[in-house]
Write a protein that holds these residues in place. Structure first.
Motif, PDB file in Angstrom:
ATOM      1  N   ALA A   1       0.829  -1.208   0.000  1.00 53.56           N
ATOM      2  CA  ALA A   1       0.000   0.000   0.000  1.00 53.56           C
ATOM      3  C   ALA A   1       0.863   1.258   0.000  1.00 53.56           C
ATOM      4  O   ALA A   1       0.538   2.238  -0.680  1.00 53.56           O
ATOM      5  CB  ALA A   1      -0.943  -0.008   1.200  1.00 53.56           C
ATOM      6  N   ASP A   2       1.969   1.236   0.731  1.00 53.90           N
ATOM      7  CA  ASP A   2       2.856   2.402   0.754  1.00 53.90           C
ATOM      8  C   ASP A   2       3.437   2.677  -0.627  1.00 53.90           C
ATOM      9  O   ASP A   2       3.505   3.819  -1.062  1.00 53.90           O
ATOM     10  CB  ASP A   2       3.997   2.198   1.753  1.00 53.90           C
ATOM     11  CG  ASP A   2       3.549   2.336   3.188  1.00 53.90           C
ATOM     12  OD1 ASP A   2       2.436   2.835   3.432  1.00 53.90           O
ATOM     13  OD2 ASP A   2       4.321   1.930   4.083  1.00 53.90           O
ATOM     14  N   LEU A   3       3.869   1.640  -1.313  1.00 51.21           N
ATOM     15  CA  LEU A   3       4.454   1.836  -2.626  1.00 51.21           C
ATOM     16  C   LEU A   3       3.390   2.163  -3.670  1.00 51.21           C
ATOM     17  O   LEU A   3       3.586   3.022  -4.520  1.00 51.21           O
ATOM     18  CB  LEU A   3       5.238   0.600  -3.064  1.00 51.21           C
ATOM     19  CG  LEU A   3       6.066   0.796  -4.327  1.00 51.21           C
ATOM     20  CD1 LEU A   3       7.128   1.870  -4.126  1.00 51.21           C
ATOM     21  CD2 LEU A   3       6.704  -0.494  -4.743  1.00 51.21           C
ATOM     22  N   ALA A   4       2.248   1.483  -3.605  1.00 52.38           N
ATOM     23  CA  ALA A   4       1.175   1.730  -4.564  1.00 52.38           C
ATOM     24  C   ALA A   4       0.537   3.091  -4.333  1.00 52.38           C
ATOM     25  O   ALA A   4      -0.009   3.681  -5.248  1.00 52.38           O
ATOM     26  CB  ALA A   4       0.122   0.630  -4.485  1.00 52.38           C
ATOM     27  N   GLY A   5       0.596   3.546  -3.098  1.00 51.89           N
ATOM     28  CA  GLY A   5       0.093   4.871  -2.775  1.00 51.89           C
ATOM     29  C   GLY A   5      -1.290   4.841  -2.182  1.00 51.89           C
ATOM     30  O   GLY A   5      -2.194   4.227  -2.726  1.00 51.89           O
ATOM     31  N   THR A   6      -1.420   5.493  -1.050  1.00 54.88           N
ATOM     32  CA  THR A   6      -2.717   5.576  -0.398  1.00 54.88           C
ATOM     33  C   THR A   6      -3.275   6.984  -0.453  1.00 54.88           C
ATOM     34  O   THR A   6      -4.414   7.205  -0.100  1.00 54.88           O
ATOM     35  CB  THR A   6      -2.608   5.130   1.079  1.00 54.88           C
ATOM     36  OG1 THR A   6      -1.605   5.916   1.723  1.00 54.88           O
ATOM     37  CG2 THR A   6      -2.263   3.670   1.176  1.00 54.88           C
ATOM     38  N   GLY A   7      -2.479   7.941  -0.923  1.00 57.32           N
ATOM     39  CA  GLY A   7      -2.947   9.317  -0.997  1.00 57.32           C
ATOM     40  C   GLY A   7      -3.532   9.638  -2.358  1.00 57.32           C
ATOM     41  O   GLY A   7      -3.557   8.793  -3.251  1.00 57.32           O
ATOM     42  N   PRO A   8      -4.005  10.875  -2.549  1.00 56.53           N
ATOM     43  CA  PRO A   8      -4.573  11.263  -3.844  1.00 56.53           C
ATOM     44  C   PRO A   8      -3.556  11.051  -4.961  1.00 56.53           C
ATOM     45  O   PRO A   8      -2.398  11.421  -4.838  1.00 56.53           O
ATOM     46  CB  PRO A   8      -4.890  12.751  -3.660  1.00 56.53           C
ATOM     47  CG  PRO A   8      -5.013  12.935  -2.182  1.00 56.53           C
ATOM     48  CD  PRO A   8      -4.066  11.937  -1.571  1.00 56.53           C
ATOM     49  N   GLY A   9      -4.002  10.417  -6.019  1.00 57.43           N
ATOM     50  CA  GLY A   9      -3.124  10.203  -7.156  1.00 57.43           C
ATOM     51  C   GLY A   9      -2.268   8.959  -7.032  1.00 57.43           C
ATOM     52  O   GLY A   9      -1.546   8.601  -7.936  1.00 57.43           O
ATOM     53  N   GLY A  10      -2.317   8.289  -5.893  1.00 56.86           N
ATOM     54  CA  GLY A  10      -1.542   7.064  -5.728  1.00 56.86           C
ATOM     55  C   GLY A  10      -0.082   7.341  -5.444  1.00 56.86           C
ATOM     56  O   GLY A  10       0.326   8.459  -5.164  1.00 56.86           O
ATOM     57  N   GLY A  11       0.708   6.310  -5.498  1.00 60.53           N
ATOM     58  CA  GLY A  11       2.135   6.391  -5.200  1.00 60.53           C
ATOM     59  C   GLY A  11       2.956   6.510  -6.464  1.00 60.53           C
ATOM     60  O   GLY A  11       2.633   7.255  -7.366  1.00 60.53           O
ATOM     61  N   ALA A  12       3.990   5.700  -6.540  1.00 60.96           N
ATOM     62  CA  ALA A  12       4.911   5.751  -7.659  1.00 60.96           C
ATOM     63  C   ALA A  12       4.233   5.289  -8.949  1.00 60.96           C
ATOM     64  O   ALA A  12       3.382   4.428  -8.935  1.00 60.96           O
ATOM     65  CB  ALA A  12       6.114   4.856  -7.353  1.00 60.96           C
ATOM     66  N   SER A  13       4.673   5.868 -10.067  1.00 58.06           N
ATOM     67  CA  SER A  13       4.158   5.440 -11.364  1.00 58.06           C
ATOM     68  C   SER A  13       4.819   4.121 -11.750  1.00 58.06           C
ATOM     69  O   SER A  13       5.810   3.705 -11.157  1.00 58.06           O
ATOM     70  CB  SER A  13       4.465   6.492 -12.429  1.00 58.06           C
ATOM     71  OG  SER A  13       5.861   6.502 -12.701  1.00 58.06           O
ATOM     72  N   ALA A  14       4.308   3.487 -12.773  1.00 57.62           N
ATOM     73  CA  ALA A  14       4.882   2.220 -13.234  1.00 57.62           C
ATOM     74  C   ALA A  14       6.335   2.418 -13.657  1.00 57.62           C
ATOM     75  O   ALA A  14       7.193   1.590 -13.351  1.00 57.62           O
ATOM     76  CB  ALA A  14       4.052   1.661 -14.387  1.00 57.62           C
ATOM     77  N   ASP A  15       6.622   3.523 -14.369  1.00 56.28           N
ATOM     78  CA  ASP A  15       8.003   3.788 -14.772  1.00 56.28           C
ATOM     79  C   ASP A  15       8.901   4.010 -13.562  1.00 56.28           C
ATOM     80  O   ASP A  15      10.043   3.552 -13.529  1.00 56.28           O
ATOM     81  CB  ASP A  15       8.076   5.015 -15.680  1.00 56.28           C
ATOM     82  CG  ASP A  15       7.489   4.762 -17.058  1.00 56.28           C
ATOM     83  OD1 ASP A  15       7.356   3.578 -17.441  1.00 56.28           O
ATOM     84  OD2 ASP A  15       7.165   5.744 -17.750  1.00 56.28           O
TER      85      ASP A  15
END
Length: 190
Positions: free
Chosen positions: A141-155
């Protein structure tokens, strides 16, 4: 006696297709190998390869953690889970990805403890505590992102995975001198 499953849930602000892809294709970028890998400090990575979840060491050793039982992108992944058990005795880990508000609810259920016979309760306890599945899912969840817009992009995740591999390869090579007093050795860094 049937033991209850272990259930853990996370929510990420990404749609299910992207969440499923990050969970499966980028598992090496988010899995906390330093604390939840079988090779300890010698762990080089974990990935899904030919229907199996495999951890590899810097020495070139590998161990199968699981085999894919069901692969239903973007909604479900089921694994026959038996990390390090050559006999293949294991439980079942089901991960579901469901649209939920502005993102995806990721639900991990681990069951099938009866396969371990007399060791069933002991095996279940390994996955229940605060440093077990909840910890692992929190890393995702931390890497995928829990905030608006998510976390890191695939790139960014791909770049991060490559950077980790390069760093660990360099740090694992011989030739480093002794560190100054109080600093970490190359082995401690890896």
């Amino acid at each position: 006696m049937t033991l209850p499953p272990v259930l853990r849930v996370a929510h990420v602000r990404r749609e299910p297709t992207e969440t499923f892809r990050l969970f499966t294709e980028q598992i090496g970028a988010w899995w906390p190998l330093s604390t939840h890998g079988l090779f300890g400090e010698d762990s080089a990575g974990v990935s899904l390869d030919s229907g199996r979840l495999i951890e590899r060491s810097h020495r070139g050793d590998s161990v199968v953690w699981a085999e894919v039982e069901e692969w239903q992108p973007p909604s479900r992944l089921t694994l026959h889970w038996h990390p390090g058990r050559d006999d293949g005795v294991g439980g079942l880990v089901e991960v579901t990805f469901a649209a939920d508000g502005e993102g995806t609810r990721v639900e991990l259920t681990h069951h099938g403890w009866e396969a371990f016979g007399e060791l069933a309760e002991q095996m279940r306890r390994r996955y229940v505590g605060p440093n077990a599945w909840g910890f692992v899912l929190d890393h995702f969840a931390d890497l995928a992102g829990t905030g608006p817009g998510g976390g890191a992009s695939a790139d960014q995740l791909e770049t991060l995975t490559e950077a980790y591999a390069g760093f660990f390869a360099e740090a694992s090579r011989p030739g480093f001198g002794d560190p100054p007093p109080g600093e970490w050795t190359a082995e401690q860094v890896v």
